[in-house]
Motif scaffolding. Sequence first.
Motif, PDB file in Angstrom:
ATOM      1  N   THR A 164     -45.596  40.022  24.062  1.00 51.00           N
ATOM      2  CA  THR A 164     -44.178  40.285  23.817  1.00 51.00           C
ATOM      3  C   THR A 164     -43.440  40.404  25.147  1.00 51.00           C
ATOM      4  O   THR A 164     -44.060  40.455  26.218  1.00 51.00           O
ATOM      5  CB  THR A 164     -43.999  41.588  23.026  1.00 51.00           C
ATOM      6  OG1 THR A 164     -44.446  42.679  23.845  1.00 51.00           O
ATOM      7  CG2 THR A 164     -44.790  41.566  21.728  1.00 51.00           C
ATOM      8  N   THR A 219     -41.930  43.038  26.091  1.00 55.99           N
ATOM      9  CA  THR A 219     -42.317  44.355  26.601  1.00 55.99           C
ATOM     10  C   THR A 219     -43.593  44.264  27.417  1.00 55.99           C
ATOM     11  O   THR A 219     -43.710  44.882  28.490  1.00 55.99           O
ATOM     12  CB  THR A 219     -42.500  45.343  25.442  1.00 55.99           C
ATOM     13  OG1 THR A 219     -41.218  45.645  24.889  1.00 55.99           O
ATOM     14  CG2 THR A 219     -43.149  46.628  25.907  1.00 55.99           C
ATOM     15  N   ASN A 279     -42.246  34.258  14.270  1.00 52.18           N
ATOM     16  CA  ASN A 279     -43.251  35.227  13.840  1.00 52.18           C
ATOM     17  C   ASN A 279     -44.506  34.513  13.345  1.00 52.18           C
ATOM     18  O   ASN A 279     -45.505  35.147  13.031  1.00 52.18           O
ATOM     19  CB  ASN A 279     -42.683  36.139  12.758  1.00 52.18           C
ATOM     20  CG  ASN A 279     -42.150  35.361  11.565  1.00 52.18           C
ATOM     21  OD1 ASN A 279     -42.005  34.141  11.619  1.00 52.18           O
ATOM     22  ND2 ASN A 279     -41.854  36.077  10.495  1.00 52.18           N
ATOM     23  N   PRO A 284     -44.098  35.809  19.574  1.00 50.05           N
ATOM     24  CA  PRO A 284     -43.432  37.120  19.603  1.00 50.05           C
ATOM     25  C   PRO A 284     -42.493  37.285  20.786  1.00 50.05           C
ATOM     26  O   PRO A 284     -41.438  37.904  20.659  1.00 50.05           O
ATOM     27  CB  PRO A 284     -44.606  38.101  19.675  1.00 50.05           C
ATOM     28  CG  PRO A 284     -45.749  37.383  19.055  1.00 50.05           C
ATOM     29  CD  PRO A 284     -45.566  35.942  19.443  1.00 50.05           C
ATOM     30  N   ALA A 332     -35.723  33.561  15.012  1.00 49.39           N
ATOM     31  CA  ALA A 332     -36.508  34.690  15.514  1.00 49.39           C
ATOM     32  C   ALA A 332     -37.243  35.404  14.392  1.00 49.39           C
ATOM     33  O   ALA A 332     -38.402  35.803  14.546  1.00 49.39           O
ATOM     34  CB  ALA A 332     -35.596  35.665  16.254  1.00 49.39           C
ATOM     35  N   ASP A 333     -36.573  35.576  13.255  1.00 48.05           N
ATOM     36  CA  ASP A 333     -37.148  36.355  12.155  1.00 48.05           C
ATOM     37  C   ASP A 333     -38.068  35.546  11.252  1.00 48.05           C
ATOM     38  O   ASP A 333     -38.942  36.118  10.589  1.00 48.05           O
ATOM     39  CB  ASP A 333     -36.029  36.951  11.298  1.00 48.05           C
ATOM     40  CG  ASP A 333     -35.233  38.005  12.044  1.00 48.05           C
ATOM     41  OD1 ASP A 333     -35.772  38.551  13.019  1.00 48.05           O
ATOM     42  OD2 ASP A 333     -34.071  38.259  11.671  1.00 48.05           O
ATOM     43  N   GLU A 362     -38.528  37.944  20.431  1.00 50.74           N
ATOM     44  CA  GLU A 362     -37.894  39.118  21.034  1.00 50.74           C
ATOM     45  C   GLU A 362     -36.780  38.709  21.987  1.00 50.74           C
ATOM     46  O   GLU A 362     -35.735  39.364  22.061  1.00 50.74           O
ATOM     47  CB  GLU A 362     -38.945  39.948  21.760  1.00 50.74           C
ATOM     48  CG  GLU A 362     -38.512  41.379  22.020  1.00 50.74           C
ATOM     49  CD  GLU A 362     -39.648  42.229  22.556  1.00 50.74           C
ATOM     50  OE1 GLU A 362     -39.351  43.317  23.063  1.00 50.74           O
ATOM     51  OE2 GLU A 362     -40.815  41.787  22.484  1.00 50.74           O
ATOM     52  N   ARG A 418     -33.877  37.694  19.783  1.00 51.64           N
ATOM     53  CA  ARG A 418     -33.292  38.807  19.033  1.00 51.64           C
ATOM     54  C   ARG A 418     -32.528  39.761  19.949  1.00 51.64           C
ATOM     55  O   ARG A 418     -31.387  40.128  19.664  1.00 51.64           O
ATOM     56  CB  ARG A 418     -34.397  39.558  18.284  1.00 51.64           C
ATOM     57  CG  ARG A 418     -33.880  40.568  17.269  1.00 51.64           C
ATOM     58  CD  ARG A 418     -35.018  41.275  16.545  1.00 51.64           C
ATOM     59  NE  ARG A 418     -35.835  40.351  15.776  1.00 51.64           N
ATOM     60  CZ  ARG A 418     -37.086  40.036  16.082  1.00 51.64           C
ATOM     61  NH1 ARG A 418     -37.679  40.586  17.130  1.00 51.64           N
ATOM     62  NH2 ARG A 418     -37.764  39.194  15.338  1.00 51.64           N
ATOM     63  N   GLN A 419     -33.157  40.153  21.061  1.00 54.17           N
ATOM     64  CA  GLN A 419     -32.532  41.166  21.914  1.00 54.17           C
ATOM     65  C   GLN A 419     -31.474  40.585  22.839  1.00 54.17           C
ATOM     66  O   GLN A 419     -30.408  41.190  23.026  1.00 54.17           O
ATOM     67  CB  GLN A 419     -33.593  41.890  22.756  1.00 54.17           C
ATOM     68  CG  GLN A 419     -34.525  42.792  21.963  1.00 54.17           C
ATOM     69  CD  GLN A 419     -34.941  44.019  22.768  1.00 54.17           C
ATOM     70  OE1 GLN A 419     -34.107  44.773  23.236  1.00 54.17           O
ATOM     71  NE2 GLN A 419     -36.247  44.206  22.902  1.00 54.17           N
ATOM     72  N   THR A 454     -38.374  52.468  14.507  1.00 47.32           N
ATOM     73  CA  THR A 454     -38.080  51.302  13.685  1.00 47.32           C
ATOM     74  C   THR A 454     -37.905  51.720  12.228  1.00 47.32           C
ATOM     75  O   THR A 454     -38.196  52.858  11.840  1.00 47.32           O
ATOM     76  CB  THR A 454     -39.216  50.280  13.784  1.00 47.32           C
ATOM     77  OG1 THR A 454     -40.405  50.843  13.206  1.00 47.32           O
ATOM     78  CG2 THR A 454     -39.485  49.892  15.231  1.00 47.32           C
ATOM     79  N   HIS A 499     -39.410  45.781  11.366  1.00 47.99           N
ATOM     80  CA  HIS A 499     -39.635  46.034  12.790  1.00 47.99           C
ATOM     81  C   HIS A 499     -38.332  46.192  13.573  1.00 47.99           C
ATOM     82  O   HIS A 499     -38.374  46.400  14.787  1.00 47.99           O
ATOM     83  CB  HIS A 499     -40.475  44.914  13.388  1.00 47.99           C
ATOM     84  CG  HIS A 499     -41.790  44.714  12.690  1.00 47.99           C
ATOM     85  ND1 HIS A 499     -42.746  45.709  12.615  1.00 47.99           N
ATOM     86  CD2 HIS A 499     -42.290  43.644  11.998  1.00 47.99           C
ATOM     87  CE1 HIS A 499     -43.790  45.262  11.926  1.00 47.99           C
ATOM     88  NE2 HIS A 499     -43.534  44.029  11.539  1.00 47.99           N
ATOM     89  N   ASP A 500     -37.191  46.107  12.907  1.00 47.61           N
ATOM     90  CA  ASP A 500     -35.930  46.328  13.599  1.00 47.61           C
ATOM     91  C   ASP A 500     -35.763  47.801  13.944  1.00 47.61           C
ATOM     92  O   ASP A 500     -36.243  48.682  13.225  1.00 47.61           O
ATOM     93  CB  ASP A 500     -34.746  45.876  12.731  1.00 47.61           C
ATOM     94  CG  ASP A 500     -34.554  44.366  12.766  1.00 47.61           C
ATOM     95  OD1 ASP A 500     -35.418  43.683  13.339  1.00 47.61           O
ATOM     96  OD2 ASP A 500     -33.547  43.893  12.217  1.00 47.61           O
TER      97      ASP A 500
END
Length: 999
Positions: free
Chosen positions: A114, A116, A199, A258, A194-195, A262, A265-266, A467, A455-456
């Motif tokens: 990810t 992160t 995934n 992922p 993304a969703d 991310e 999405r972000q 989340t 997971h939001d």
Amino acid sequence: MGLPDVGGAVGRIVATAQNGLEVLRMGGLDTGTEPTPYKVVETEKMYRLRRYFPDDPGDGCANIVLIPPMMVSANVYDVTQQNGAVSVLHRHGVIPWVVDFGSPDHEEGGMERTLTDHVVAISRVIDLVRSVTGHDVHLGGYSQGGMFAYQTAAYRRSKGLASVVTFGSPVDVLAALPLGLPANLVVPGAEFVADNVFNRLWIPSWLARTGFQLADPVKTAKSRIDFLRKLHDRDALLPREDQRRFIEQEGWVAWSGPAVAELLRQFVVHNRMMSGGFVIDGEVVSMTEITCPVLAFVGETDDIGQPLAVRGIVRAAPLAEVYESALPVGHFGLVVGSTAGRLTWPTVGEWIQWREGNADEPENIAPMKTDRTESGTGISWTNRLTYGVGQVAGAGTAVSKELVEAVNSLQRTTWAVATESVRTVPRLFRLGQIQPSTRVSLGKLMSENAKRTPHDELFLFEDRILTHTQVNTRIDNVVLGLIESGIRPGVHVGVMMDPRPSALVTIAALSRLGAVAVLMSSSDSLPEMLTMAETRVIVADPDHLDRAAAACGRVLVLGGGSGDARVIERADGEHIVDMEKIDPNLVRRPAWYRPDPGLAGDLAFVVFTETQGRINRWSITNHRFAMSAFGAAAAAGLSNRDTVYCLPPLHHASGLLTTLGATAAGRSRIALSTGVDPARFSREIRRYGVTVVSYTWNMLAEIMDAPEFDASQLGTVRLFMGSGMSSGQWTRIRETLPNARVLEFFATADGSAILANVDDNKIGSMGRALPETNPVRVAAYDPMTGRMEIDRDTGFIREAGPREVGMLVSHAGQRFEASGLVLRDVFRPHDRWEVGGSLFRADADGDLWYMGSAAGVIQSAAGPIYQVPIQQALSMVSDIKLAGVYGVGEPGSQIAVAVVELREGVTSLTPTQIRVGLGELPAEQRPHLVWIADSIPLSESFRMMTSKIAARGMPKPGSKIWYRDAEGRYRRYTATAAAAIDWSSPTGVAADEETSVSE
């Protein structure tokens, strides 16, 4: 005529064939160059860390850590031996360290990586290099690698960083998307992909390469044609062969699904690098945390990291010293090629030496301007036209982009309406379909959200993030704890907790259980509230334990984690229960338990309001909760792209309905404040990426009037929503934050009517009833007798005309909802209208203006005086912070008294200020007295408690009090004046004394 050079032609053919065969067999021409020496000094699951020039001890040298984008090989910093980044930097006295993430498809667990994972890994690299060198390091990154650099700097709060250097790295992504694509088309698609795609899928290296090349297909085709045309001339091809091979074959790696999801999405859908509030390793992060110097390289013809998007860093990181270096290149040319070797990397070396104190400021950099104005993407026509033949075609692309922008501009209104309809129509349709037997509740709504977007992020609190799944699990566990504590469906349970995740979870858990949540403040009226709500048990947090235990015989304590000393000392398992000690895994679910059993007609919540010093109970069914939640979400246009900052206490209707209810209906994030604190407010707005702020009464005045308030930190806020804001504060928000608007709600004490000023055009207006909520009318009403007026011709109640003050009534269409006074046959036969006790007037457009409660009308000798218009008018006086109105005396001869609190540094008012402030009100509607108090007491929800001041009785004459004369002017209220005034007279002044009273 000369003979053709047959030998030369044959030689070119042979050379072309030889070189072409070498390209086919080897993938390219052998340039004879060797990679720059490096040593892998650390290997982890996420990366290998290269230290270039390992034989150089680096004594006295600065150090830079370079980060590649996820889809590009770490060799991007060493493509050519002489002009590569690592070589040029080393010649400038800098030791390069390069993070090599490898190719995820060849690494263990690589395809589950990810964003992160990457940021946390880079943070560990910084710590490692610092421990080896003993000095802060410079952090650099190309394209998305630069985004990683920014994110890591923010995540670390710039700790250990001497500076950040980026190359074509976008920050304000939505300001200028690659290829000039319109954001309103890209964002919905990015969210869907993304969703629903990444995934399950990942991007292989060949697809990453193809996507990069398609970003500039003309230049890609041109370079390939030039290569083929020069295939016979090996000497002409060799200087650019390493670069060509890197772009065409070797430079690309796979991209994990992922991480792509991310990123989209972000940083695309939510644009959180610009707004703040992105999440790294469960921690909320904002670019405002970057305080180290920044140098951003801008490609003047970069169609991927477009100049406007790259320059967003200067607004996103206001605490950083930001410089830029603009170069006449595209995206790849910033870091690889002759221009990069000649300009980019020498400038980086000079920058580092300058920041280390070893050299002067580089000539090729300049402070990035915050007020820079750029049109389109920030790429000028001049730069495109001078960039070469390939870029002329690019300029044609620009023309098409400008056409797209023009069409987009023409259709903007239509698109906005369509987009808004997609969000709001389903909510309003769902609201209109609710029947008494419909299952609807807060608990059910949160359960649905958890299934839809597990997971939001949902709760943001003190830099922590929870989340939907985590919150839903916590709700289920608290339900089991409540069951173990003897709570059953229908039981009234008090809730006394500060705004924090455990409080919201408790309220949702009571809803899921089918119990009634009685939301209480810790005021002196707590025993009265318990009696009115028939409540024998309270759920409290540790901070409210003492107050709750003093008023109630049984207290369930939740929040603060297990082991709180205050709870341990007092918990006896019967009167005081520590719910944190209950293991949900050991609780047996009873046969009667069914999650979310609440029906529309069931009582869900009880809240309390205080009017004229009296406590009133407000019962809220699931239906009325849904009306408020879905209606407010639709009016505010809330979506999962919003972060709502919750200032109000949860025991206030605005905290429960407008904040918790509307954000749940809108699937938005909720950022919880720990109190009204100006410094923390400004800081958390940017850290959390707040787009909507909820408030009650005078909260925002308390914040925005403080010296430490920083309006520049509120650039992400688009909306303030709540109830009770004064016209003066509303005006100040418009002046201070012109890009934000105010959405003021009003709900009657019984909750039957819900109004909202949706368009924000009329400051102080309550607007109209929300769609699909109960229709409202203003019935003619005599406030002196307390009776509605009858139409003599029809016998029905007369509807008030424009600007006529009357009683607001709401249509009682749902018979199961009637909780207040319901009148039948009001305006026509067989109709039913609920009376809430609030007075309004409608203007010529049909918008409603609140005049106050019927119980609060001041019955003077000259007629009724309404409190709210006076308060709103005085709030517009710049020197006044708060203004309250109350009546003194017996009905029929009451004195209207206005009490004001001045802003900090202001010591007094003039009679002219008072008169001008009240100038729009008729003389008989102005207060008899105006006086200055040191402070006006406020409730927990920041509502003025004028009843405590009114209890003191008639104000005494003095230097800070004025009275209204017969002409509506204000004069000093001296002892002589007080003796001359006849309050029983409609004018307020005795006829024989008028001439003797002076200002």
